[in-house]
Design an enzyme around this catalytic site. Structure first.
Site, PDB file in Angstrom:
ATOM      1  N   LYS A  38      16.491   4.693  -3.688  1.00  0.00           N
ATOM      2  CA  LYS A  38      17.092   6.023  -3.876  1.00  0.00           C
ATOM      3  C   LYS A  38      18.613   6.045  -3.604  1.00  0.00           C
ATOM      4  O   LYS A  38      19.376   5.640  -4.457  1.00  0.00           O
ATOM      5  CB  LYS A  38      16.313   7.063  -3.076  1.00  0.00           C
ATOM      6  CG  LYS A  38      14.859   7.159  -3.602  1.00  0.00           C
ATOM      7  CD  LYS A  38      14.075   8.357  -3.107  1.00  0.00           C
ATOM      8  CE  LYS A  38      12.789   8.481  -3.912  1.00  0.00           C
ATOM      9  NZ  LYS A  38      11.575   8.028  -3.258  1.00  0.00           N
TER      10      LYS A  38
ATOM     11  N   ASP B 272       9.338   1.700   5.592  1.00  0.00           N
ATOM     12  CA  ASP B 272       9.704   2.019   4.212  1.00  0.00           C
ATOM     13  C   ASP B 272      10.691   3.179   4.266  1.00  0.00           C
ATOM     14  O   ASP B 272      10.308   4.331   4.453  1.00  0.00           O
ATOM     15  CB  ASP B 272       8.457   2.381   3.401  1.00  0.00           C
ATOM     16  CG  ASP B 272       8.806   2.752   1.968  1.00  0.00           C
ATOM     17  OD1 ASP B 272      10.013   2.730   1.622  1.00  0.00           O
ATOM     18  OD2 ASP B 272       7.885   3.070   1.201  1.00  0.00           O
TER      19      ASP B 272
ATOM     20  N   TYR C 147       3.793   7.607   1.034  1.00  0.00           N
ATOM     21  CA  TYR C 147       3.885   7.056  -0.324  1.00  0.00           C
ATOM     22  C   TYR C 147       4.814   5.855  -0.297  1.00  0.00           C
ATOM     23  O   TYR C 147       5.884   5.902   0.313  1.00  0.00           O
ATOM     24  CB  TYR C 147       4.440   8.117  -1.284  1.00  0.00           C
ATOM     25  CG  TYR C 147       4.655   7.617  -2.699  1.00  0.00           C
ATOM     26  CD1 TYR C 147       3.569   7.300  -3.516  1.00  0.00           C
ATOM     27  CD2 TYR C 147       5.936   7.467  -3.219  1.00  0.00           C
ATOM     28  CE1 TYR C 147       3.762   6.847  -4.822  1.00  0.00           C
ATOM     29  CE2 TYR C 147       6.146   7.017  -4.531  1.00  0.00           C
ATOM     30  CZ  TYR C 147       5.054   6.708  -5.329  1.00  0.00           C
ATOM     31  OH  TYR C 147       5.239   6.266  -6.610  1.00  0.00           O
TER      32      TYR C 147
HETATM   33  C1  LIG Z   1      10.529   7.025  -3.779  1.00  0.00           C
HETATM   34  C2  LIG Z   1       9.832   6.152  -2.830  1.00  0.00           C
HETATM   35  C3  LIG Z   1       9.287   4.916  -3.206  1.00  0.00           C
HETATM   36  C4  LIG Z   1       9.272   4.446  -4.628  1.00  0.00           C
HETATM   37  O1  LIG Z   1      10.553   4.241  -5.129  1.00  0.00           O
HETATM   38  P1  LIG Z   1      10.753   4.214  -6.731  1.00  0.00           P
HETATM   39  O2  LIG Z   1      12.218   3.928  -6.885  1.00  0.00           O
HETATM   40  O3  LIG Z   1      10.332   5.536  -7.229  1.00  0.00           O
HETATM   41  O4  LIG Z   1       9.921   3.106  -7.260  1.00  0.00           O
HETATM   42  C5  LIG Z   1       8.722   4.121  -2.228  1.00  0.00           C
HETATM   43  N1  LIG Z   1       8.686   4.518  -0.951  1.00  0.00           N
HETATM   44  C6  LIG Z   1       9.196   5.688  -0.543  1.00  0.00           C
HETATM   45  C7  LIG Z   1       9.166   6.053   0.905  1.00  0.00           C
HETATM   46  C8  LIG Z   1       9.774   6.558  -1.478  1.00  0.00           C
HETATM   47  O5  LIG Z   1      10.252   7.729  -1.067  1.00  0.00           O
END
Ligand SMILES: *Cc1c(COP(=O)(O)O)cnc(C)c1O
Length: 460
Positions: free
Chosen positions: A292, A264, A169
């Site tokens: 995060k 990511d 994701y």
């Molecule tokens: C949580 C997450 C996102 C999205 O971040 P948001 O702050 O919710 O927009 C993107 N990539 C990864 C790997 C994530 O865990």
């Protein structure tokens, strides 16, 4: 293993009488009232879909406050929390150092839309302790960070296609809400309505942990691929740990094809170590995204890379990216306070050891009882999987029927004072605020709930 524990978890242990009955459900009266109202205001009553408890039992809990490893809901129920706001709260809820820094900075105003020294401070803290990036740009969310990183990769390589992995994701931007079609290498199919097919056509989706699929994609589209993007620790669809060899393979094939490798690390950054998964596996991607944890509970994201690649970003270069609240001083303050704690010498060692003891003893319990249950973990991230597979490294290995067991497990845990994210595809997090005593209590609740899942039955 401690001798005393060995005794508890071996041999006759399976004979120990257990509590087969489900605990009475906690009261959710106030939460239910609030949910009734919120359903009139927001789609599904929530501002982010998984919060709606659609895949677990009952009304979503409305949280009133958090402190340390605990949260309290609107009905006054208290839980040991392993959701941690989906990862950011590595120091636990309402950490005094973070709160005090935020309050101090707020005294001087909330936002200026002009540079502040706080942005420099947070950048210095990150760059001094991270050998994988030289320059960065702050955003206000992980989604924005990843979306911008993709644009940067396309701008730098002057290519359009990207490769992503099924089960990773990357936030909710158009190019990335794309899932695999049928076949090893597929143009993605959009996984949300409202995304033009033309966007999905630029995203090639392949299974995780498959050299073969990535090679096939490069053979087909070799000089068109701007970037390969992966969660190096895939933690948004279960915990699909990859081998170091696979990540090294990605590094090599990207280099060979002049394609950028994007890690990511919105979830793994500052979680598996201060340098995230790049540091954990000692692999240098071309672009890294964080989110995060970096904001200490306030909305922050960032992407970073080499000086050369970051020079493509406006106003230095032609790739446009901006944000009214980017580098917001209050959010920077939270990030500075949190990351300062994380940069202390034994922080990760202590946290990871504590988390490992926790997960190992849960696994020993389940194994001793022959439960079809595995707890997969890395550093302070864990995932409860109702499976007997030794490893799960791609999305198609997850049995969807196992989610029925998670649903029962989740309800029993809430009734015993433990809060997990409300989906069996979500991971849990141990924070530095989880004391050994609370982890012991959580383990008891987990053991009883597992017994119930495998041996119990509810009257209702
Ligand atoms: C949580 C997450 C996102 C999205 O971040 P948001 O702050 O919710 O927009 C993107 N990539 C990864 C790997 C994530 O865990």
């Amino acid at each position: 293993m401690l001798e005393s524990l060995k005794k508890i978890f071996s041999g006759s242990e399976a004979e120990v009488p257990v509590n087969y009955t489900g605990k009475p459900d906690i009261s959710r009266e106030k939460s239910a009232e609030l949910y009734d109202k919120s359903k009139g205001y927001f789609p599904g009553g929530v501002n982010s879909p998984v919060r709606a408890f659609k895949s677990v039992h009952g009304t979503p809990l409305f949280i009133q406050k958090g402190d340390g490893c605990f949260v309290w809901d609107a009905d006054g129920n208290k839980f040991i929390d392993f959701c941690a706001s989906w990862g950011p709260l590595i120091l636990g809820h309402n950490h005094a150092g973070v709160r005090e820094k935020v309050v101090e900075v707020m005294q001087n105003g909330m936002s200026f839309g002009a540079p502040t020294a706080l942005e420099n401070q947070l950048a210095e803290l990150i760059l001094k302790n991270n050998k994988y990036i030289q320059k960065l740009r702050f955003t206000s969310s992980g989604t924005e960070a990843v979306m911008s990183a993709i644009r940067l990769a396309r701008g730098y390589t002057k290519r359009d296609k990207i490769i992503k992995f099924e089960g990773c994701y990357h936030g909710h931007s158009d190019s990335l809400l794309v899932k695999a079609g049928s076949g090893l290498v597929t143009f993605g199919e959009t996984s949300s309505a409202g995304i033009p097919k033309a966007f999905a056509d630029e995203t090639i989706v392949v299974p995780l942990n498959s050299d073969e699929a990535v090679k096939a994609a490069f053979e087909q589209f070799s000089d068109q691929i701007a970037a390969v993007i992966i969660e190096p620790v895939p933690a948004n669809n279960g915990l699909l740990l990859q081998t170091k060899e696979f990540l090294e393979f990605l590094r090599a094939i990207c280099t060979k094809n002049n394609t950028l490798l994007i890690f990511d690390e919105v979830i793994s950054g500052f979680r598996v170590g201060f340098e995230g998964a790049a540091g954990f596996y000692q692999i240098k991607p071309d672009i890294i995204t964080y989110g995060k944890i970096i904001g200490g509970g306030l909305p922050v994201g960032m992407y970073g890379s080499s000086v050369e690649i970051m020079e493509m970003i406006s106003p230095d270069g032609p790739v446009y990216q901006a944000g009214t609240l980017s580098g917001n001083p209050v959010a920077m303050a939270a990030g500075i306070a949190q990351l300062t704690e994380l940069s202390k010498s034994s922080f990760y060692k202590d946290l990871n050891n504590k988390a490992q003891e926790f997960t190992e003893s849960i696994q020993r319990f389940a194994t001793a009882r022959n439960y079809k249950f595995k707890i997969f973990s890395i550093a302070s991230i864990f995932w409860f999987a109702f499976t007997d597979q030794e490893a799960i490294s791609s999305a198609d290995q997850i049995e969807s029927s196992s989610m029925e067991k998670f649903k029962v497990f989740h309800r029993e845990l809430l009734n015993r004072g433990v809060y997990l994210g409300p989906s069996g595809y979500e991971v849990g997090f141990v924070s530095s605020a989880h004391s050994k005593i609370e982890l012991e209590k959580a383990k008891r609740a987990i053991f009883e709930s597992l017994d119930f899942v495998f041996r119990g039955a509810r009257a209702d």
